[in-house]
Motif scaffolding. Structure first.
Motif, PDB file in Angstrom:
ATOM      1  N   SER A  14      -8.163   2.024  -4.293  1.00 22.53           N
ATOM      2  CA  SER A  14      -6.949   1.319  -3.905  1.00 22.53           C
ATOM      3  C   SER A  14      -7.148  -0.192  -3.998  1.00 22.53           C
ATOM      4  O   SER A  14      -8.116  -0.735  -3.476  1.00 22.53           O
ATOM      5  CB  SER A  14      -6.581   1.710  -2.473  1.00 22.53           C
ATOM      6  OG  SER A  14      -5.662   0.800  -1.927  1.00 22.53           O
ATOM      7  N   ALA A  20      -1.420  -4.835   5.082  1.00 16.96           N
ATOM      8  CA  ALA A  20      -0.955  -3.908   4.045  1.00 16.96           C
ATOM      9  C   ALA A  20       0.439  -3.419   4.444  1.00 16.96           C
ATOM     10  O   ALA A  20       0.613  -2.823   5.506  1.00 16.96           O
ATOM     11  CB  ALA A  20      -1.911  -2.728   3.909  1.00 16.96           C
ATOM     12  N   ARG A  59       3.364  -0.912   4.002  1.00 15.35           N
ATOM     13  CA  ARG A  59       3.539   0.445   3.486  1.00 15.35           C
ATOM     14  C   ARG A  59       4.750   0.499   2.555  1.00 15.35           C
ATOM     15  O   ARG A  59       5.846   0.118   2.930  1.00 15.35           O
ATOM     16  CB  ARG A  59       3.706   1.436   4.636  1.00 15.35           C
ATOM     17  CG  ARG A  59       3.736   2.879   4.146  1.00 15.35           C
ATOM     18  CD  ARG A  59       3.707   3.849   5.306  1.00 15.35           C
ATOM     19  NE  ARG A  59       2.496   3.690   6.077  1.00 15.35           N
ATOM     20  CZ  ARG A  59       1.421   4.477   5.954  1.00 15.35           C
ATOM     21  NH1 ARG A  59       1.435   5.465   5.098  1.00 15.35           N
ATOM     22  NH2 ARG A  59       0.354   4.284   6.687  1.00 15.35           N
ATOM     23  N   LEU A  63      -7.125   6.953   0.115  1.00 15.24           N
ATOM     24  CA  LEU A  63      -7.020   5.603   0.634  1.00 15.24           C
ATOM     25  C   LEU A  63      -8.343   4.861   0.467  1.00 15.24           C
ATOM     26  O   LEU A  63      -8.377   3.685   0.163  1.00 15.24           O
ATOM     27  CB  LEU A  63      -6.622   5.632   2.120  1.00 15.24           C
ATOM     28  CG  LEU A  63      -6.500   4.278   2.811  1.00 15.24           C
ATOM     29  CD1 LEU A  63      -5.431   3.438   2.134  1.00 15.24           C
ATOM     30  CD2 LEU A  63      -6.180   4.461   4.270  1.00 15.24           C
ATOM     31  N   SER A  82       0.856  -1.188   0.000  1.00 13.81           N
ATOM     32  CA  SER A  82       0.000   0.000   0.000  1.00 13.81           C
ATOM     33  C   SER A  82       0.888   1.233   0.000  1.00 13.81           C
ATOM     34  O   SER A  82       1.889   1.284   0.709  1.00 13.81           O
ATOM     35  CB  SER A  82      -0.894   0.008   1.238  1.00 13.81           C
ATOM     36  OG  SER A  82      -1.599   1.218   1.315  1.00 13.81           O
ATOM     37  N   HIS A  83       0.506   2.220  -0.795  1.00 12.80           N
ATOM     38  CA  HIS A  83       1.287   3.453  -0.840  1.00 12.80           C
ATOM     39  C   HIS A  83       0.989   4.372   0.332  1.00 12.80           C
ATOM     40  O   HIS A  83       1.555   5.447   0.437  1.00 12.80           O
ATOM     41  CB  HIS A  83       1.075   4.172  -2.182  1.00 12.80           C
ATOM     42  CG  HIS A  83       1.781   3.491  -3.295  1.00 12.80           C
ATOM     43  ND1 HIS A  83       1.152   2.561  -4.102  1.00 12.80           N
ATOM     44  CD2 HIS A  83       3.060   3.558  -3.722  1.00 12.80           C
ATOM     45  CE1 HIS A  83       2.030   2.102  -4.986  1.00 12.80           C
ATOM     46  NE2 HIS A  83       3.184   2.688  -4.779  1.00 12.80           N
ATOM     47  N   ALA A 134      -5.344  -2.382  -2.482  1.00 10.76           N
ATOM     48  CA  ALA A 134      -5.239  -2.878  -1.103  1.00 10.76           C
ATOM     49  C   ALA A 134      -6.578  -2.734  -0.386  1.00 10.76           C
ATOM     50  O   ALA A 134      -7.010  -3.632   0.341  1.00 10.76           O
ATOM     51  CB  ALA A 134      -4.151  -2.121  -0.351  1.00 10.76           C
ATOM     52  N   ASN A 135      -7.245  -1.625  -0.588  1.00 13.26           N
ATOM     53  CA  ASN A 135      -8.547  -1.397   0.029  1.00 13.26           C
ATOM     54  C   ASN A 135      -9.581  -2.391  -0.508  1.00 13.26           C
ATOM     55  O   ASN A 135     -10.398  -2.930   0.241  1.00 13.26           O
ATOM     56  CB  ASN A 135      -8.996   0.039  -0.209  1.00 13.26           C
ATOM     57  CG  ASN A 135     -10.156   0.442   0.669  1.00 13.26           C
ATOM     58  OD1 ASN A 135     -10.122   0.242   1.876  1.00 13.26           O
ATOM     59  ND2 ASN A 135     -11.187   0.978   0.059  1.00 13.26           N
TER      60      ASN A 135
END
Length: 143
Positions: free
Chosen positions: A124, A139, A141, A120, A112-113, A126-127
């Motif tokens: 995303s 996640a 970072r 966010l 995740s960025h 990841a979301n």
């Protein structure tokens, strides 16, 4: 915290992938878990809205082959057996959900960025993985 037995790490094959893989491999080793290495290739037509009047299967095959080669390199580097390296075509969130269920995964690891606020919450991967996976999600970072 329960011990994880099977972890799925989903990577995007960018230069940031090792940041995610290093942490995933360390967690896996510490827990004595099996690691499934996954990359999802998005369908070529999907990226262009599906309105291209030409056959894109050759391009799709090239993307798939390149992804398999790159994933194989990561697999070798991180000691992940070829049987635990999966390249699939589809929407990343859906494919990760499917693979996690199919392989009885108890932890999904994604990069995740670390965007904040609405960035966010919207758009995303990841979301998307978080909201639909039946197991735990971690996640990592990316810096």
């Amino acid at each position: 915290m329960s011990t994880y037995k099977k972890m799925l790490v989903a990577i995007d094959l960018t230069e940031e992938a090792p940041q995610v893989l290093n942490k995933a491999k360390a967690m896996c080793d510490a827990q004595g878990a099996e690691l499934l290495l996954v990359h999802v290739v998005e369908p070529v037509g999907y990226a262009y809205g599906g309105d291209i009047p030409m056959d894109l299967s050759e391009l799709q095959d090239q993307l798939d082959k390149a992804a398999r080669e790159q994933l194989g390199k990561y697999g070798d580097e991180y000691g992940i057996a070829a049987a635990n390296q999966v390249v699939t075509v589809g929407r990343p969130e859906s494919e990760i959900h499917r693979l996690a269920k199919e392989h009885n995964v108890d932890l999904v690891i994604v990069g995740s960025h670390g965007r904040k606020g609405f960035q966010l919450l919207l758009g995303s991967t990841a979301n998307g993985v978080l909201h639909g996976t039946e197991c735990d999600v971690l996640a990592i970072r990316i810096h």
